[in-house]
Write a protein that holds these residues in place. Structure first.
Motif, PDB file in Angstrom:
ATOM      1  N   SER A 110     -29.892  12.581  -1.561  1.00  0.00           N
ATOM      2  CA  SER A 110     -30.945  13.603  -1.559  1.00  0.00           C
ATOM      3  C   SER A 110     -32.189  13.081  -0.845  1.00  0.00           C
ATOM      4  O   SER A 110     -32.793  13.781  -0.022  1.00  0.00           O
ATOM      5  CB  SER A 110     -31.292  14.005  -2.987  1.00  0.00           C
ATOM      6  OG  SER A 110     -30.198  14.614  -3.632  1.00  0.00           O
ATOM      7  N   LEU A 111     -32.579  11.851  -1.168  1.00  0.00           N
ATOM      8  CA  LEU A 111     -33.724  11.246  -0.487  1.00  0.00           C
ATOM      9  C   LEU A 111     -33.441  11.057   1.002  1.00  0.00           C
ATOM     10  O   LEU A 111     -34.310  11.281   1.851  1.00  0.00           O
ATOM     11  CB  LEU A 111     -34.056   9.894  -1.138  1.00  0.00           C
ATOM     12  CG  LEU A 111     -34.598   9.945  -2.563  1.00  0.00           C
ATOM     13  CD1 LEU A 111     -34.703   8.533  -3.131  1.00  0.00           C
ATOM     14  CD2 LEU A 111     -35.957  10.632  -2.600  1.00  0.00           C
TER      15      LEU A 111
ATOM     16  N   ALA B 134     -40.212  14.582  -1.127  1.00  0.00           N
ATOM     17  CA  ALA B 134     -39.866  14.601  -2.546  1.00  0.00           C
ATOM     18  C   ALA B 134     -39.410  15.991  -2.982  1.00  0.00           C
ATOM     19  O   ALA B 134     -38.416  16.129  -3.715  1.00  0.00           O
ATOM     20  CB  ALA B 134     -41.066  14.157  -3.375  1.00  0.00           C
ATOM     21  N   ILE B 135     -40.104  17.035  -2.528  1.00  0.00           N
ATOM     22  CA  ILE B 135     -39.730  18.405  -2.891  1.00  0.00           C
ATOM     23  C   ILE B 135     -38.346  18.746  -2.354  1.00  0.00           C
ATOM     24  O   ILE B 135     -37.504  19.311  -3.070  1.00  0.00           O
ATOM     25  CB  ILE B 135     -40.776  19.404  -2.371  1.00  0.00           C
ATOM     26  CG1 ILE B 135     -42.097  19.226  -3.132  1.00  0.00           C
ATOM     27  CG2 ILE B 135     -40.276  20.836  -2.510  1.00  0.00           C
ATOM     28  CD1 ILE B 135     -43.224  20.084  -2.590  1.00  0.00           C
TER      29      ILE B 135
ATOM     30  N   ALA C 150     -28.584  11.091  -5.893  1.00  0.00           N
ATOM     31  CA  ALA C 150     -30.002  10.755  -5.832  1.00  0.00           C
ATOM     32  C   ALA C 150     -30.357  10.113  -4.487  1.00  0.00           C
ATOM     33  O   ALA C 150     -31.340  10.496  -3.841  1.00  0.00           O
ATOM     34  CB  ALA C 150     -30.371   9.823  -6.985  1.00  0.00           C
TER      35      ALA C 150
ATOM     36  N   PHE D 291     -30.845  17.722  -4.772  1.00  0.00           N
ATOM     37  CA  PHE D 291     -30.148  16.945  -5.794  1.00  0.00           C
ATOM     38  C   PHE D 291     -29.156  17.768  -6.626  1.00  0.00           C
ATOM     39  O   PHE D 291     -27.974  17.399  -6.740  1.00  0.00           O
ATOM     40  CB  PHE D 291     -31.172  16.246  -6.694  1.00  0.00           C
ATOM     41  CG  PHE D 291     -30.563  15.400  -7.763  1.00  0.00           C
ATOM     42  CD1 PHE D 291     -29.886  14.230  -7.447  1.00  0.00           C
ATOM     43  CD2 PHE D 291     -30.656  15.770  -9.100  1.00  0.00           C
ATOM     44  CE1 PHE D 291     -29.322  13.443  -8.444  1.00  0.00           C
ATOM     45  CE2 PHE D 291     -30.103  15.003 -10.100  1.00  0.00           C
ATOM     46  CZ  PHE D 291     -29.428  13.831  -9.769  1.00  0.00           C
TER      47      PHE D 291
ATOM     48  N   ALA E 146     -35.956  16.685  -1.605  1.00  0.00           N
ATOM     49  CA  ALA E 146     -34.962  15.890  -2.336  1.00  0.00           C
ATOM     50  C   ALA E 146     -34.654  16.509  -3.697  1.00  0.00           C
ATOM     51  O   ALA E 146     -33.486  16.551  -4.122  1.00  0.00           O
ATOM     52  CB  ALA E 146     -35.464  14.458  -2.502  1.00  0.00           C
ATOM     53  N   VAL E 147     -35.679  16.993  -4.376  1.00  0.00           N
ATOM     54  CA  VAL E 147     -35.469  17.638  -5.678  1.00  0.00           C
ATOM     55  C   VAL E 147     -34.625  18.902  -5.534  1.00  0.00           C
ATOM     56  O   VAL E 147     -33.771  19.201  -6.381  1.00  0.00           O
ATOM     57  CB  VAL E 147     -36.834  17.959  -6.332  1.00  0.00           C
ATOM     58  CG1 VAL E 147     -36.651  18.858  -7.549  1.00  0.00           C
ATOM     59  CG2 VAL E 147     -37.540  16.669  -6.736  1.00  0.00           C
ATOM     60  N   LEU E 148     -34.834  19.650  -4.466  1.00  0.00           N
ATOM     61  CA  LEU E 148     -34.043  20.858  -4.224  1.00  0.00           C
ATOM     62  C   LEU E 148     -32.589  20.530  -3.882  1.00  0.00           C
ATOM     63  O   LEU E 148     -31.666  21.274  -4.246  1.00  0.00           O
ATOM     64  CB  LEU E 148     -34.670  21.682  -3.094  1.00  0.00           C
ATOM     65  CG  LEU E 148     -36.057  22.276  -3.369  1.00  0.00           C
ATOM     66  CD1 LEU E 148     -36.606  22.952  -2.119  1.00  0.00           C
ATOM     67  CD2 LEU E 148     -35.995  23.278  -4.521  1.00  0.00           C
TER      68      LEU E 148
END
Length: 480
Positions: free
Chosen positions: A198-199, A174-175, A195, A181, A177-179
């Protein structure tokens, strides 16, 4: 009368066949976790081969050939990252989801995942489940005899380790992916696609797989330090191993209390990263096809990125076949070593290499035992390390000879792709995508044997564990 007959009927006859099948499988798993792991891996590969063969799994709605479907299934479950088809364009949305789910299953580990599911369902972890999960975190447990509990994860802590595995996998992906995105949005990728990708990239980084959902691979972000840095973060956290993550989460403020395994893993991992970076800088700084056109800062960063990805990450910002022959050989060695034990990375593991060096150092000094960080390492660990290296080298050698005979391709390209398959790295010179069907099957077998582990494979192939009640006369052969 019926009740009396039922009372006299054996209990085994009264139970349903699913219950008897479950008990038989449970008993088999308890007797041989190694064979059970291979059985489950093979079953997953078969299942995903069938799923990838379905017309709805491909973008054009056609049936994917068996060789390509099987190779993709093995590469996904074994978190390798090699492919015989274009992963960005060949698969449909369903196919991409299958890849995403498969790499997370393979990355966590089959026995670990099974234990996690059992813990979630029953809210308790039995001794047999603990033993199976422990065999995923410590290969020493597959052998009969005492196992030193002063290691990274004690048997009583397996439940906490499983929770750490589940939580860390979700949180780290999750971290990352957030970076990733916002960096995708910055190059104009639509928000929905950003989105999902990124995942996807986050899962490929943490599981050390390296598949690219983008047809241009990493080209749009080849000079984006934030994007590449996020990928490196995911790869490193996946490659150091779950026991190390567990130890860091539990006691990061007290490094003196870390086990020898954790200390050796972190030290060897760091030294290899630095050594790989320096070697790539030295060997490629004047290569116009790779780092020759970069300034000093870019060269250092790209060399570090390459060094990280040879841990088993599988991503690349350059064409591998553009590397000098010397750099290919360095990459071969780094990939063969791989990452930490009980991690998403492949290879013989950094602790294996460290134990061999400790043994050589002890022999040079005339010491009877190996020592590290104030602790003595028993000789059976050295035998295990030697076995891992010999089995790994044998698999690589045999596969390379067969692929060379099939393709007549240059030796350095064949060796690179074979080691990448064995170490589940995913970097390729382009040879794998051009293999004929017979070569594809050989590479698939190499990936499978590399992922399940050479020690696990050797234990599973052994007919039985026997106890020797006598010792033969000792005689020393000449060595060296």
């Amino acid at each position: 009368m019926r009740s009396a007959v039922a009372a006299r009927r054996p209990l085994s006859d009264a139970r349903s066949w699913p219950a008897r099948f479950r008990d038989g499988l449970d008993a088999f798993a308890g007797r041989s976790p190694a064979r059970f792991a291979i059985l489950v891996f093979a079953a997953l590969v078969l299942l995903f081969t069938v799923l990838f063969s379905l017309p709805i799994a491909s973008a054009d709605g056609t049936i994917t050939p068996l060789a390509d479907a099987l190779f993709t299934a093995v590469s996904v479950i074994c978190v390798t990252g090699l492919s015989t088809v274009d992963m960005a364009t060949h698969w449909s949305d369903l196919g991409d989801v299958l890849v995403f789910v498969g790499v997370n299953i393979g990355g966590v580990g089959v026995l670990t995942l099974a234990s996690i599911l059992g813990l979630v369902i029953s809210r308790r972890l039995g001794l047999r489940a603990k033993l199976m999960a422990a065999s995923d975190t410590n290969p020493s447990r597959i052998h009969v005899g005492p196992v030193n509990e002063g290691q990274a994860v004690r048997l009583g802590e397996v439940g906490n380790l499983l929770l750490t595995v589940a939580i860390s996998a979700l949180v780290i992906e999750a971290i990352v992916a957030v970076l990733l995105f916002p960096r995708m949005l910055a190059v104009g990728v639509p928000i929905g696609e950003s989105a999902w990708h990124s995942l996807y990239y986050a899962a490929m980084a943490f599981t050390n797989t390296g598949f690219n959902p983008n047809p241009d691979a990493l080209t749009p972000w080849a000079n984006d330090y934030l994007f590449l840095g996020a990928l490196m973060l995911g790869v490193v956290l996946g490659a150091i191993g779950f026991p190390v993550i567990y130890a860091l989460v539990r006691g990061w403020r007290h490094p003196r209390r870390w086990s020898v395994h954790v200390k050796i893993t972190l030290l060897a991992f760091a030294l290899l990263l630095v050594a790989g970076t320096l070697l790539y800088i030295l060997l490629e700084y004047d290569n116009p096809k790779t780092f020759g056109q970069h300034n000093a800062a870019d060269t250092v960063f790209q060399a570090l990125f390459m060094s990280v990805m040879t841990r088993s990450g599988g991503f690349a910002t350059i064409n591998i076949d553009d590397l000098h022959g010397s750099s290919l050989l360095v990459s071969d060695m780094l990939m063969f070593i791989g990452g930490g034990s009980a991690s998403t990375a492949g290879g013989i593991k950094v602790t294996t290499l460290a134990v061999l060096f400790l043994a050589a150092f002890a022999e040079a000094r005339g010491n009877e035992s190996m020592e590290a960080f104030g602790r003595r390492i028993p000789r059976d660990i050295l035998r295990l390390a030697v076995s891992v290296v010999l089995w790994g080298a044998t698999i690589v050698a045999v596969s390379s000879i067969i692929i060379l005979q099939i393709t007549k391709a240059p030796f350095d390209y064949v060796l690179f792709d074979v080691i990448s398959a064995f170490a589940t790295c995913g970097l390729s010179t382009g040879l794998t995508a051009s293999l004929p069907p017979e070569g594809v099957y050989v590479m698939a077998a190499t990936m499978f044997m590399g992922r399940i582990g050479t020690v696990t494979l050797a234990a599973a192939l052994a007919a039985s564990q026997r106890r020797q009640l006598f010792k033969r006369p000792e005689e020393r052969p000449i060595v060296g």
